[in-house]
Design a protein around this motif. Sequence first.
Motif, PDB file in Angstrom:
ATOM      1  N   ARG A 417       0.838  -1.210   0.000  1.00  0.00           N
ATOM      2  CA  ARG A 417       0.000   0.000   0.000  1.00  0.00           C
ATOM      3  C   ARG A 417       0.871   1.257   0.000  1.00  0.00           C
ATOM      4  O   ARG A 417       0.549   2.250  -0.680  1.00  0.00           O
ATOM      5  CB  ARG A 417      -0.923  -0.018   1.217  1.00  0.00           C
ATOM      6  CG  ARG A 417      -2.060  -1.027   1.095  1.00  0.00           C
ATOM      7  CD  ARG A 417      -3.100  -0.820   2.186  1.00  0.00           C
ATOM      8  NE  ARG A 417      -2.574  -1.155   3.499  1.00  0.00           N
ATOM      9  CZ  ARG A 417      -2.639  -2.372   4.041  1.00  0.00           C
ATOM     10  NH1 ARG A 417      -3.203  -3.372   3.364  1.00  0.00           N
ATOM     11  NH2 ARG A 417      -2.156  -2.603   5.232  1.00  0.00           N
ATOM     12  N   GLU A 418       1.984   1.218   0.755  1.00  0.00           N
ATOM     13  CA  GLU A 418       2.906   2.349   0.760  1.00  0.00           C
ATOM     14  C   GLU A 418       3.499   2.566  -0.631  1.00  0.00           C
ATOM     15  O   GLU A 418       3.636   3.701  -1.106  1.00  0.00           O
ATOM     16  CB  GLU A 418       4.031   2.093   1.767  1.00  0.00           C
ATOM     17  CG  GLU A 418       5.028   3.246   1.870  1.00  0.00           C
ATOM     18  CD  GLU A 418       6.154   2.943   2.847  1.00  0.00           C
ATOM     19  OE1 GLU A 418       7.107   3.754   2.900  1.00  0.00           O
ATOM     20  OE2 GLU A 418       6.094   1.901   3.532  1.00  0.00           O
ATOM     21  N   ASP A 420       2.106   1.750  -3.455  1.00  0.00           N
ATOM     22  CA  ASP A 420       1.053   2.307  -4.316  1.00  0.00           C
ATOM     23  C   ASP A 420       0.967   3.818  -4.161  1.00  0.00           C
ATOM     24  O   ASP A 420       0.767   4.555  -5.152  1.00  0.00           O
ATOM     25  CB  ASP A 420      -0.292   1.659  -3.978  1.00  0.00           C
ATOM     26  CG  ASP A 420      -0.361   0.216  -4.441  1.00  0.00           C
ATOM     27  OD1 ASP A 420       0.397  -0.146  -5.364  1.00  0.00           O
ATOM     28  OD2 ASP A 420      -1.172  -0.546  -3.886  1.00  0.00           O
ATOM     29  N   GLU A 421       1.098   4.289  -2.928  1.00  0.00           N
ATOM     30  CA  GLU A 421       1.035   5.734  -2.694  1.00  0.00           C
ATOM     31  C   GLU A 421       2.201   6.444  -3.405  1.00  0.00           C
ATOM     32  O   GLU A 421       2.024   7.518  -3.982  1.00  0.00           O
ATOM     33  CB  GLU A 421       1.086   6.016  -1.193  1.00  0.00           C
ATOM     34  CG  GLU A 421      -0.155   5.513  -0.443  1.00  0.00           C
ATOM     35  CD  GLU A 421      -0.036   5.710   1.055  1.00  0.00           C
ATOM     36  OE1 GLU A 421       1.037   6.184   1.506  1.00  0.00           O
ATOM     37  OE2 GLU A 421      -0.993   5.379   1.780  1.00  0.00           O
ATOM     38  N   ASN A 424       1.496   6.582  -7.095  1.00  0.00           N
ATOM     39  CA  ASN A 424       0.437   7.532  -7.458  1.00  0.00           C
ATOM     40  C   ASN A 424       0.967   8.948  -7.644  1.00  0.00           C
ATOM     41  O   ASN A 424       0.411   9.728  -8.422  1.00  0.00           O
ATOM     42  CB  ASN A 424      -0.661   7.512  -6.392  1.00  0.00           C
ATOM     43  CG  ASN A 424      -1.468   6.225  -6.420  1.00  0.00           C
ATOM     44  OD1 ASN A 424      -1.530   5.555  -7.459  1.00  0.00           O
ATOM     45  ND2 ASN A 424      -2.069   5.858  -5.295  1.00  0.00           N
TER      46      ASN A 424
END
Length: 809
Positions: A417-418, A420-421, A424
């Motif tokens: 998830r980190e 992915d950030e 982005n």
Amino acid sequence: MAFRRCIICARTILDTDISEGRAYYGGDISCCGECLRKLSQAAKSGSPTDKSQRIAVQYCLKCGNKIKEEETEAGKVLRVGGTAICSKCSAPILKMIEQMEQKQKPTTQINKPIKGTEKPAVRARAEEPSKSPDVGATWAVDVGQLDEKTQEVPKEPSGKVRHSGRLAAADEALKRRERLIQQVEVVGKKQEKKSSPAVFVVIGIIVVVVIGGVLFIQHRFRLARESALLSALKQKVEEYLERGEFEKALTEVSDFESQHSDLKEREEFQSVDTKASEQTARFFENAINNALKSIMLIERLVKLIEIKERFDKILLIRSDEKLSGVSSHLKVQITELRKYAMKELDGVKTNFEKYLLAFDYDGAEVVSKEWSENLEAVKKGLSEDERSKCETELSNARKRLADAVKELQDKWMQAAREGDEKENIGDYESAMVVYSKYCDVKAKSVSEAAKLRWVKASEVVLKRKDEFESEAAEAESTYKKGDLEKARDIYLKYSADGMASIRERAKSRLQQIEKEIAEREAKRKAFRSEYEANIKLAKTEPQKALNWCRETLKKINTIPISDAQNMVIQLRNEAYRELGFCPLPQGDFTVGSSDPFDENPQREARLSSGVYLEKYEVSNAEYKAFIDAGGYREKKYWSEEGWVLAEQFVDSTGKPGPSFWRNGTYPQGAENEPVRGISWYEAEAYAKWAGKRLPTAEEWEVAAGWDSAAQKILEYPWGDKDKEGVGNIGSGRPTEVKKDNGDISPSGIINMGGNVSEWTATVKDKNALVKGGNFIDSEHTASRVRFSEKLPLNARMPYVGFRCVKEEK
């Protein structure tokens, strides 16, 4: 004499029996006539309808092979009494039957017993059957044609007696037999009254002999049949043993023993049984020994258990002392190995704990599988409690491993998830750093997922870097061309990129370019200021403006203005105009003339920039300054040839100077007229003294006639057509150099068509080319731009002067 035995009854068959038709021979099979007739009858009657009769004999009398049911159903098997011959072995017999039928001899000898086997009395009666009522003769004639149950000749379904081709003799014998029986009955009735004991004795002897022969034949047939069965058994068992099919070999022995229990004590059967058991035992002993050679203990145990499972199946088929010994040996080895395997299981448990503590979950998974395999291999030899304990330990270990992997996966999901950030916002490099922490973890499910994300992020990074490098190369290319603003815009686009490596590089280069843009603007401003000042200065102090142009052109590449050089050159041209020079056009030109009269062959010429031709011809006053400066005394201004002749170049009073001067000076009032009466050497020396040079014929021609608007060289300096009254031509006296007389070239140069002809720097064969008309020659021929005249270099003509060229490097 050779002899053979009948395949059916085992009687001895001599060569004479075969030659006389009492027996037949084909291939490796011999058969007497009686048995052959029975086989012929069997071949024609087909397969028995009674199934019990069909399966009574299961093995071929000849080869000993087991007869298949489908062969019997198809009628391919010959069966006579208690014997059977398979389809493969019946071929030569059928051929012999065909030979027998083809002979068709109506003599009774075809049904005679084989010579030497009948009793003497029977043999005598057989030779003369019509004279003796003896039943033995009747048996000898047609017993081969009687049905085994009814003792009658077989008949067709229609009720007619069946005739088998050439067995007509047998039918005749049957009729004789019936007549003999009737005669015996008549004789018997006649002898009843007499009651002679001798008759009964003879009859009894005959019966005993017949019964004994039959029993002997049956005994011989049984022995042959048993030998054939045992031979077939031996062949099959050996084939199975050779292929390593021990189960089939022992099954064959066991089946034979159950079907033929009366033969199990035979030496041949005992030999086959022993051989099968010994080879089976030897094979499994070798297998056990090979299994024990394996390096891995569990591997040895697994192999032995596999061997035992196969061997247990063999023991269910057949068991004896040798096979039981192998079984005992196998059990002992398995028991011992299981003990060591349990110890190895403890070692596997220890390894599992080490891998788990080292966070090597893949290694722990491999060890757990090894643990499971080892346990599976030894659990057949464990008690219920031991098996349950081992399985519980393995289950607990796997649960601990699963929990540890689950915890690692949770951490990985948070890291994903980190990442992915980071992605982005375009920071794929930072995302790669996050993913790389999990690429080398020893948990396949996590490491593969991390590697996959890392690879995808790296592909984006490489793509973005390639794009940046491509645009950065374009920016640098435009930068080198001086388009700093475009280069700045490219780097400005990447100065806020999400990837730090691209962003920082773009920012650094952007700062440099912006600084250069500021410096360039300052330089542009300073240059424009200086340029405007020198434009004004060129009007009043052209030499200063010219000096500024020279200095500026040396550093023109540092001036951040694309047309700065043109601007400076234009200013230089203006300064030269103020100084009395006209710039010559630059480029490629076609000069000269195709007319030989012009003494100026046509050719191509290239003129470079920075060449300035004097607007006016050199005047007497300018030349007087050269003489006063010691021009005729300084060797450095002269060529070697000119210096040798310099002392000859004097005026009318013998002083250095043009030929029409007196006392070293020009006539009074002629100071502004063109200097004339000088040689080519003198003109060259003056030009060198003045820091100039003589123009080439090509430069002079282009300067005199090139029209940039029409893009051609004109016929005359003032145009393509001659004009009366234009130029000082044939007037008899020169005019002042600044008086144009309408004689102005497109470049703004005066008096190139008249006044005085002019020396050029072009020399051919010690002659220099002279261009332009003059005040003496009234013809306008010399005024043509393309016309040339050749004069010796030392000629001092009164109508020839010169003008110079100034060249900027």
